[in-house]
Design a protein around this motif. Structure first.
Motif, PDB file in Angstrom:
ATOM      1  N   ILE A  70      49.302  48.759  23.037  1.00 43.56           N
ATOM      2  CA  ILE A  70      49.376  48.233  24.403  1.00 43.56           C
ATOM      3  C   ILE A  70      50.758  47.658  24.712  1.00 43.56           C
ATOM      4  O   ILE A  70      51.314  47.874  25.790  1.00 43.56           O
ATOM      5  N   ARG A  73      53.196  50.278  25.674  1.00 39.44           N
ATOM      6  CA  ARG A  73      52.979  50.915  26.966  1.00 39.44           C
ATOM      7  C   ARG A  73      53.681  50.179  28.101  1.00 39.44           C
ATOM      8  O   ARG A  73      53.925  50.748  29.150  1.00 39.44           O
ATOM      9  N   LYS A  74      54.000  48.909  27.868  1.00 37.98           N
ATOM     10  CA  LYS A  74      54.748  48.175  28.895  1.00 37.98           C
ATOM     11  C   LYS A  74      56.136  48.769  29.082  1.00 37.98           C
ATOM     12  O   LYS A  74      56.729  48.636  30.139  1.00 37.98           O
ATOM     13  N   PHE A  97      49.640  47.106  42.330  1.00 43.75           N
ATOM     14  CA  PHE A  97      48.557  47.071  41.338  1.00 43.75           C
ATOM     15  C   PHE A  97      49.105  47.433  39.957  1.00 43.75           C
ATOM     16  O   PHE A  97      48.919  46.689  38.983  1.00 43.75           O
ATOM     17  N   TYR A  98      49.818  48.546  39.878  1.00 41.10           N
ATOM     18  CA  TYR A  98      50.366  48.952  38.587  1.00 41.10           C
ATOM     19  C   TYR A  98      51.356  47.909  38.066  1.00 41.10           C
ATOM     20  O   TYR A  98      51.391  47.612  36.876  1.00 41.10           O
ATOM     21  N   GLU A 100      51.315  44.771  38.525  1.00 37.79           N
ATOM     22  CA  GLU A 100      50.571  43.646  37.953  1.00 37.79           C
ATOM     23  C   GLU A 100      50.075  43.991  36.559  1.00 37.79           C
ATOM     24  O   GLU A 100      50.091  43.170  35.652  1.00 37.79           O
ATOM     25  N   LEU A 101      49.616  45.243  36.409  1.00 37.52           N
ATOM     26  CA  LEU A 101      49.155  45.651  35.081  1.00 37.52           C
ATOM     27  C   LEU A 101      50.312  45.612  34.082  1.00 37.52           C
ATOM     28  O   LEU A 101      50.115  45.314  32.908  1.00 37.52           O
ATOM     29  N   TYR A 102      51.512  45.892  34.560  1.00 38.08           N
ATOM     30  CA  TYR A 102      52.679  45.830  33.670  1.00 38.08           C
ATOM     31  C   TYR A 102      53.138  44.393  33.470  1.00 38.08           C
ATOM     32  O   TYR A 102      54.065  44.145  32.716  1.00 38.08           O
ATOM     33  N   GLY A 103      52.523  43.464  34.183  1.00 46.19           N
ATOM     34  CA  GLY A 103      52.896  42.058  34.028  1.00 46.19           C
ATOM     35  C   GLY A 103      54.136  41.660  34.813  1.00 46.19           C
ATOM     36  O   GLY A 103      54.777  40.660  34.500  1.00 46.19           O
ATOM     37  N   MET A 104      54.488  42.432  35.831  1.00 45.29           N
ATOM     38  CA  MET A 104      55.653  42.063  36.642  1.00 45.29           C
ATOM     39  C   MET A 104      55.274  40.946  37.608  1.00 45.29           C
ATOM     40  O   MET A 104      54.180  40.938  38.159  1.00 45.29           O
ATOM     41  N   ASN A 105      56.199  40.041  37.846  1.00 40.73           N
ATOM     42  CA  ASN A 105      55.891  38.997  38.829  1.00 40.73           C
ATOM     43  C   ASN A 105      56.168  39.508  40.246  1.00 40.73           C
ATOM     44  O   ASN A 105      56.777  40.560  40.440  1.00 40.73           O
TER      45      ASN A 105
END
Ligand SMILES: Nc1ncnc2c1ncn2[C@@H]1O[C@H](COP(=O)(O)OP(=O)(O)OP(=O)(O)O)[C@@H](O)[C@H]1O
Ligand SMILES: [Mg+2]
Lengths: 321, 469
Positions: A70, A73-74, A97-98, A100-105
């Motif tokens: 995981i 994948r970032k 949405f994507y 956010e899944l990647y953890g971008m602010n």
């Protein structure tokens, strides 16, 4: 360090061997093309690297980690083939949405999404629902979502699928830019010309095996070949040229001379002029990737069904679609 | 957490994209509006008070805490000099206490004091007794063979000594009367003052019962908009409100809500599993199973919102119209969500196995109907068993068994109904209900339902994670 490191990779779907024993290294900072017929196993390999499909045996590492982790994948972007974006999103909301899944602010997302949509030429339609997009627009959005989060490696499965010629050229240019930014790009395609135009290195996959790797130049320059036409009435001195150590083939109009390493065509031309044979035409027939591909496929198919070869030709013929 | 919220928002976006959500919200608003149209008018004090005050003969021992009810013969309650001030009622409560009064065998000492002494007793003597259920149901074909007997908690005649009865103080008697207003009317704000005793065997109290006519035990007429539907009745407000809560909201409304939710959400998982969609998300830093479960939770939270709006809205309008604000009705929200969690977990397994929204939808509806049917047949058999209609032992034990191993869909309903009735009934009415309806066990119902949810989700996760693409 190799960004992608695959060794003895095998994948069975039930009784079907999609990948037989694939070994492949991709170094960082290049555009790497994987070429193969339909069903060769190209997509399967990418999916294993991304952890979408589980490998049967062998090893697949991405950025130094086992494929599918995981964390890794970032740092990776991916455009799947036949992608279907959820129609209820707009281009922008999907990227949010994507992101956010990647953890971008949020500020990052807002900035990068606007930039990326602009790069792929979708900034005007970013706030429309995806179900109103044309096929090419979806493909552009797909490309935007593969790089907007600043990944180190980008996997593109048939990136130019459904895109018009102008768009394709733009995509090629975009990939060149992304490469210049230091990213590694891995492209799957059966469109030989595409691969030839944009890739630094190429691997050719056939029925779950890598049959050839090298730079496009290396692959296409493996044999130097000249096609010579003499003035009408003149007879090509096949035996004498052969005696000089050249490989010669004849068809109705032309004589094809193949050079081995260290040989020069001048030797042949000198011989012809010393015999007063008039030349009408001499041309170096550089092989296209397509020729190489066809040869390889034909070699691989030799002895087995002819059908595979015809399929290969059909694929080759599609390059201008 | 961010991932979870992102997926939640995504699910939400998906849900509100179609028209089904609007149908759902419209139905929800219609339900609220329908309930808001129902009005409740307290019946006149004169007749109703005189009639219902007689019920004070029945009391709940252990200061109203016991699960049993009891009565002491020889005590009569009368309301006189009734004055009504809005919903407040002022009157004189005349308690006649005579040993030779009434039907049963009244205690030799002052029956009223005996009743109060019995009411005060902590360890009131109550015991389980076999009572023919058919008798309780008012049927007269019941015999006393063991199979038709049910365990009921019955309070024995108070075991009060003459000294104990004599020791009862004025304050204790006032406390008793106040508690009777709670037990019979659900009215807790009552001022009771004893008048000087005119003659022996008679106690007169000056009563000021605040909001007595608005309390849940007071009979109410029911109207819809300006039409009167039920008039001149003895139906306590709490009973009427509970029928609405239980039948209209939890029963019909909940059923429709669950059905539409099953239809709406049956598309979520198959859509997400579509080739080309799954790859996009699964290549992001989200676990495959994590994504599936988050998607499941997303659907659940969505339904939670819809049921919260519907039930909360109904609760609010009932509160406005009837003055009954007991929050226990809100238990319907988690109950609906739990029912849905079970159905959606089933739908998720089917979706993962078949990848077809239609299959998920139809099979889930069939599953729901199957569970309901088992519960329904079991209920009918239970009744038939009590009424001794033929020998149903084999069939009945099959359905008992089925009901025990299947998720307790219907039992969950019964439990909800019980909790909401506790929020609507008067303590006395509740004691009567408990005598007639055997509630299913919480542990059994919740435990089995949870087990099924976990099993369905486990199976779905396993299949999902081992599947290629
Ligand atoms: N999920 C799956 N289940 C079973 N077989 C599969 C699955 N995915 C792919 N295959 C099979 O594996 C082989 C390789 O498929 P793959 O998609 O990797 O080919 P490809 O090289 O990407 O082809 P194309 O150019 O058509 O995209 C094919 O024979 C295909 O039928
Ligand atoms: Mg493919």
């Amino acid at each position: 360090m190799a960004v992608i490191d695959v060794s003895n990779l095998q994948k069975d779907y039930g009784s079907l061997q999609a990948l037989k024993s694939v070994t492949l290294q991709v170094d960082s900072g290049q555009i790497y093309g994987l070429l193969g017929q339909n069903g060769a196993g190209k997509s399967t390999m990418i999916k294993i690297l991304l952890g979408i499909v589980r490998l049967t045996s062998g090893e697949a590492n991405l950025l130094g980690f086992p494929a599918g982790t995981i964390e890794v994948r970032k740092r990776v972007g991916y455009l799947p083939e036949d992608h279907a974006f959820p129609g209820y999103h707009t281009g922008e909301s999907l990227l949010h949405f994507y992101g956010e899944l990647y953890g971008m602010n949020r500020p990052d997302r807002v900035k990068r999404i606007a930039e990326s949509l602009d790069i792929v030429g979708l900034s005007k339609r970013g706030s429309s629902k995806i179900k109103t997009y044309s096929k090419g627009m979806k493909q552009r959005l797909g490309i935007a979502q593969s790089f907007f989060h600043d990944p180190e490696v980008i996997f593109l499965d048939e990136p130019t699928d459904g895109v018009d010629p102008v768009g394709r050229k733009e995509i090629r240019e975009l990939l060149a830019t992304l490469k210049d930014e230091g990213r590694t790009i891995f492209v799957n395609s059966h469109l030989l010309q595409e691969i030839e135009l944009m890739c630094d290195r190429v691997a050719i996959m056939h029925k779950g095996e890598i049959v050839r790797t090298g730079t496009v130049a290396e692959l296409t320059k493996t044999v130097e070949r000249f096609s010579i036409t003499l003035a009408p009435g003149a007879d090509f001195p096949v035996a004498e040229v052969k005696a000089l150590g050249f490989k010669v083939e004849r068809d109705d109009e032309e004589t094809h001379v193949e050079l081995k390493p260290g040989q020069s065509i001048d030797t042949v031309l000198d011989l012809l002029s010393s015999k007063n044979l008039r030349l009408r035409n001499v041309r170096e027939s550089k092989q296209t990737l397509e020729d190489i591909f066809m040869d390889l496929v034909e070699q691989a198919e030799r002895g087995s069904t002819k059908r595979g070869v015809r399929v290969a030709r059909a694929v080759g013929a599609r390059r201008d679609d | 957490m961010r991932t979870f919220l992102a997926i939640l928002r995504d699910s939400f976006r998906e849900a509100v994209d179609g028209f089904v959500i609007y149908i759902m919200l419209i139905l929800s608003l219609l339900t609220i509006a329908f309930v808001a149209c129902i009005g409740y008018q307290p019946v006149d004090a004169e007749g109703h008070l005189s009639k219902s005050i007689k019920n004070f003969a029945v009391f709940i021992p252990d200061k109203g805490e016991s699960t049993a009810i009891s009565a002491v013969p020889g005590v009569n309650y009368e309301a006189t000099a009734i004055k009504v001030n809005g919903k407040d009622v002022l009157f004189d409560l005349e308690v006649t206490s005579k040993s030779d009064f009434g039907l049963g065998k009244a205690p030799a000492i002052d029956p009223f004091r005996t009743a109060v002494a019995g009411w005060l007793k902590k360890a009131y003597k109550s015991e389980k007794r076999k009572i023919p259920a058919a008798v309780l149901r008012g049927g007269n074909k019941g015999n006393t063979s063991d199979s038709t007997l049910r365990d009921l908690e019955v309070a024995l005649a108070p075991d009060v000594s003459a000294e104990e009865a004599a020791a009862i103080t004025d304050e204790q008697m006032v406390e008793f009367i106040k508690n009777q207003f709670v037990a019979h009317y659900g009215c807790g704000d009552v001022k009771v003052r004893r008048r000087s005793n005119p003659d022996a065997g008679k106690y007169v109290y000056e009563v000021e019962a605040i909001n007595l006519r608005g309390s849940r035990g007071w009979a109410h007429d029911v109207s819809f908009l300006h039409w009167n539907i039920i008039t001149n009745n003895d139906l306590p407000l709490g009973l009427v409100v509970h029928v609405i809560e239980d039948t209209i909201v939890n029963g019909i409304g909940g059923g429709i809500l669950l059905l539409i939710s099953v239809i709406l959400t049956s598309f979520f998982i198959p859509n997400m599993l579509r080739k080309g969609t799954l790859d996009l998300v699964v290549s992001k830093p989200v676990g495959k199973v994590q994504y599936l479960l988050y998607k499941y939770l997303g659907g659940l939270i969505f339904i939670t919102l819809v049921s919260a709006i519907t039930v909360g809205g109904v609760w609010f309008v009932i509160g406005i119209r009837s003055g009954m604000w007991d929050p226990r009705f809100l238990i319907t929200i988690p109950a609906l969500v739990l029912s849905f969690a079970l159905l959606y977990a089933f739908s998720t397994v089917i979706a993962v196995l078949t990848r077809s929204a239609i299959a998920a939808m139809l099979l889930t509806i069939a599953f729901t109907f199957g569970l309901w049917l088992v519960g329904y047949i079991k209920k009918q058999l239970d009744v038939a068993k009590v009424m001794e209609e033929g020998n149903l032992d084999t069939v009945s034990s099959i359905f008992d068994g089925l009901n025990n191993v299947l998720p307790r869909y219907k039992d969950l309903d019964k439990l909800t109904s019980k909790v909401t009735s506790e929020g609507a009934y008067t303590p006395i009415l509740l004691r009567f209900q408990d005598m007639l309806i055997e509630p299913p066990s919480y542990v059994g119902v919740l435990g089995i339902t949870f087990l099924y949810i976990v099993a369905f989700l486990g199976l779905a996760s396993w299949r999902h994670s081992t599947r290629d693409g």
